[in-house]
Motif scaffolding. Sequence first.
Motif, short mmCIF file in Angstrom:
data_model
loop_
_atom_site.label_atom_id
_atom_site.label_comp_id
_atom_site.label_asym_id
_atom_site.label_seq_id
_atom_site.Cartn_x
_atom_site.Cartn_y
_atom_site.Cartn_z
N MET A 343 -102.68 44.19 14.05
CA MET A 343 -103.69 43.14 14.11
C MET A 343 -104.90 43.46 13.24
SD MET A 343 -102.27 40.89 15.84
CE MET A 343 -100.91 40.68 17.01
N VAL A 372 -96.87 44.37 21.84
CA VAL A 372 -97.34 44.22 20.45
C VAL A 372 -96.12 44.24 19.53
CG1 VAL A 372 -98.70 45.23 18.58
CG2 VAL A 372 -99.56 45.28 20.94
N ARG A 373 -96.07 43.27 18.63
CA ARG A 373 -94.94 43.18 17.70
C ARG A 373 -95.21 44.03 16.46
NH1 ARG A 373 -92.62 37.41 15.70
NH2 ARG A 373 -92.63 37.17 18.00
N TYR A 395 -90.50 45.07 19.49
CA TYR A 395 -91.52 45.52 20.44
C TYR A 395 -91.07 46.82 21.08
CZ TYR A 395 -93.27 40.69 20.27
OH TYR A 395 -93.76 39.48 19.87
N ARG A 425 -97.44 28.07 19.45
CA ARG A 425 -97.06 29.01 18.40
C ARG A 425 -96.22 30.15 18.97
NH1 ARG A 425 -102.22 30.80 15.09
NH2 ARG A 425 -100.56 31.59 13.73
N ASN A 427 -95.07 32.96 17.46
CA ASN A 427 -95.09 33.84 16.29
C ASN A 427 -95.41 35.27 16.69
OD1 ASN A 427 -97.75 33.61 16.97
ND2 ASN A 427 -98.36 32.48 15.14
N GLU A 428 -95.85 36.07 15.69
CA GLU A 428 -96.08 37.49 15.92
C GLU A 428 -97.25 37.77 16.86
OE1 GLU A 428 -98.37 36.07 12.41
OE2 GLU A 428 -96.26 36.00 13.02
N SER A 429 -98.08 36.78 17.14
CA SER A 429 -99.19 37.00 18.07
C SER A 429 -98.72 37.04 19.52
CB SER A 429 -100.24 35.89 17.91
OG SER A 429 -99.69 34.63 18.26
N GLN A 430 -97.50 36.62 19.78
CA GLN A 430 -96.97 36.63 21.14
C GLN A 430 -96.63 38.05 21.59
OE1 GLN A 430 -96.91 34.49 23.40
NE2 GLN A 430 -97.26 32.54 22.35
N SER A 431 -96.62 38.27 22.88
CA SER A 431 -96.32 39.58 23.44
C SER A 431 -94.84 39.79 23.69
CB SER A 431 -97.09 39.77 24.76
OG SER A 431 -96.83 38.69 25.64
#
Length: 593
Positions: A343, A372-373, A395, A425, A427-431
């Motif tokens: 991030m 965290v991806r 992950y 969304r 996307n990569e912000s997901q857990s």
Amino acid sequence: EPPDRPNDFSCHTQDMKIVTCTWSQGGDTYLYGRYSSKYTLFEEGGRNRAGRKWRSKLTGCKIFTGFPIKVSDSFFCSSSVQGVLCFTRANSDFPLAVHPAAPLQLWEECTGTEITLYLEHRNKGIELFCQIELLQPDGKVELHNTSSDLRVCNAITLGGLEPYTEYTTRVRCGAAKNFWRWSEWSKARTIRTNETTPSGKLDIWREITPVLGGRNVTLFWKQGTSFRANGRSISYEVTWEKVEDGSKPEKISFSSVYNSTRIFIDNHSYRISIMAKNDVNYSLPSVLIIPRATGNKTLFCSFLGTEEVKEEQVNGTDDGIFISWEPRHTYDSYIIDWCNFPMLQPCDLQWKRFEPNTSSALINSAAFVQGVRYSFRIYGSVANRACLLEKKTGYLRELPPLPDPTVEKVELSFNAVTLSWDSYRANESQSGFVRGYHVYVSPIQEDCNLKGSKKHVLPDDSVLCKYTIENPEEKRYTVKPLLSNTKYKLAVKAYSGGGETPIVNFIYIDTPFNSNTLYLLVLLVIVPSLAAAICLWKMKWLKEWCCPVIPSPNKSKVLSFKEFKIGSEKVLKTSDCIPDMLAVDNKAEAQNL
């Protein structure tokens, strides 16, 4: 009966002047007073030395000889009992044992890999051998034994050491002949070896970003396991030059606190080298070749057949994230890079190299956390040139997605509801990897039992109907059949490999009244009533048409002429009116007329 031989007899000295002898008495003779056991200690020297003796009633004594003692001297002890009728003796001898004094470390001389210790010891005439204790920086202790006679050479050399490294040494010695025990340790000394040229190469890597007119190249370096600074201060020097035309190289230096820099290069091929430097010399250079670029690709990688690669999902374990790739015989090594903190911008790029016969690796880091991806890029390297081969993402452990999808549009009918959450969304912000959605619905006043759904029981034992959408790109769903004119509660949850969060918030809807019921009411009540009314009217019309009412002559205007009554009825005389036409159906009557 003769007394027992003395046990555990031994004699030793430290300074060759004082000899200490000890022994233990034999069995009890049960004689006391002047008849108790007496011990006599004898010393015998060389040919020209007369024997001496000392008497003691104890089980040991300390002899002050007053003259030098030789290691070859020997001692023996006898015990005797003298009674009224007899005198008996038993002997036990033992050579002199030497317990040297602790040596002194006077000074030392160092190179990058050796330490020479210079010692002094008090026992000049004794042949000694010594043992050196070497304490390394990691706490490991090594013992080194010397075989040389310190009477001839008082220097001890320790080799195979690391440059510019602190070691702690101490020494103890023992007699080469008649060894009894080690001396005490000398006072410990901390010694640092000298600086030398850095050994090995730096481990270097790069990240290339296409920009207008060329490329930004971010260079990274670190001291790998094979590299040693071998000095007090370290700095780095970065050099880059074009490969084709041999132009003058550019260079820049950095202190030890830096481990990265960014340079701009055009689309030509470049050779980049990074070296470490201490106060003695430079290390060997680590080299990267940045091939010529055409668009977003390099000619070199295009020549090797490297194409755009898709990102694949990988699974984490308790120990790290497992990465595997398809091996290629073209490359002499593989590199995996990733960001410990994805991030952050720019992120702290990490990388690891692997041998050409490797096709999998477990990547772990203390910075990895759940939810965290992390994205991994796998490169193949040959002749200092690297090409991207595969991309992986995964992950350490998936967690339920956050936040919940927001229902932006609700379309209602009397027996269905359509929900939409298009802006969600995944996307990569997901857990976690969003694998689909669950839609929950239930009447407010009762449990749900809709067809085509699965039951979902809440902690309060209420039952919801659950529908599953397995495509994460599908963000619209219609729930049916519902009851009209009924209140419902609904919820939409995204789910991942880590499950989903508990249902906290619902949305509430009221299905409208079913207009078809009104139509049915019209068909069943109003239409038949209308039909009956029409039918009644038609019956009257048909009756009038089929059976017309014969008018009463009394009500006719024709009878407004002069009245001619026959009885109570009015009679019209035909002579009073002249008809325009007379129609008679019966021909016979017509002829009579």
